[in-house]
Write a protein that holds these residues in place. Structure first.
Motif, PDB file in Angstrom:
ATOM      1  N   ARG A  84       0.816  -1.210   0.000  1.00  0.00           N
ATOM      2  CA  ARG A  84       0.000   0.000   0.000  1.00  0.00           C
ATOM      3  C   ARG A  84       0.851   1.261   0.000  1.00  0.00           C
ATOM      4  O   ARG A  84       0.346   2.344  -0.299  1.00  0.00           O
ATOM      5  CB  ARG A  84      -0.918   0.034   1.233  1.00  0.00           C
TER       6      ARG A  84
ATOM      7  N   PRO B 161       2.069   3.457  -3.956  1.00  0.00           N
ATOM      8  CA  PRO B 161       1.545   4.682  -4.590  1.00  0.00           C
ATOM      9  C   PRO B 161       2.091   5.964  -3.961  1.00  0.00           C
ATOM     10  O   PRO B 161       2.374   6.926  -4.677  1.00  0.00           O
ATOM     11  CB  PRO B 161       0.032   4.577  -4.377  1.00  0.00           C
TER      12      PRO B 161
ATOM     13  N   GLN C  43      -0.467   8.257   3.489  1.00  0.00           N
ATOM     14  CA  GLN C  43       0.113   6.927   3.655  1.00  0.00           C
ATOM     15  C   GLN C  43      -0.041   6.425   5.083  1.00  0.00           C
ATOM     16  O   GLN C  43      -0.307   5.240   5.314  1.00  0.00           O
ATOM     17  CB  GLN C  43       1.588   6.941   3.251  1.00  0.00           C
TER      18      GLN C  43
END
Length: 115
Positions: free
Chosen positions: A50, A53, A105
């Motif tokens: 994850r 990106p 994030q």
């Protein structure tokens, strides 16, 4: 000129801290139970996936700005408050963008841990 011998001076607390550190021995990583270790490994892999990106966004920001200046060289002639727009983009734009990327994030990583 006479030479004076240099002497290292430390506080008693510093000497105590150093002596305690030596007497304890080597620090070892605590071992997890088998189930906890598997969950930790799965969380690590999921968070790493994850995070790609956000990492790509960071690279895009850092390496994309010079490309924008190469494609649009006229940004140097545009001035805002007497400062070239290209300088403002380099000095001001990346930091809020990086803060937003890191916040995004962190939220994504926390969601994985909450599941």
């Amino acid at each position: 000129m006479s030479r004076v011998k240099r002497v290292a001076v430390t506080s008693p607390q510093t000497r105590l801290a150093h002596s305690r550190r030596r007497s304890r021995g080597r620090w070892r990583v605590p071992r997890l139970a088998a189930g906890d270790a598997e969950r930790a490994d799965a969380l690590y892999r999921a968070q790493r996936r994850r995070g790609l990106p956000a990492l790509a966004g960071m690279f895009g920001l850092v390496f994309g700005l010079p490309l924008v200046f190469g494609v649009f060289p006229g940004l140097d002639s545009v001035r805002l408050l007497g400062i070239p727009l290209s300088w403002l983009m380099i000095a001001i734009l990346p930091y809020p963008a990086m803060a937003l990327l890191s916040w995004w994030q962190l939220r994504r990583a926390e969601k994985i841990e909450d599941e």
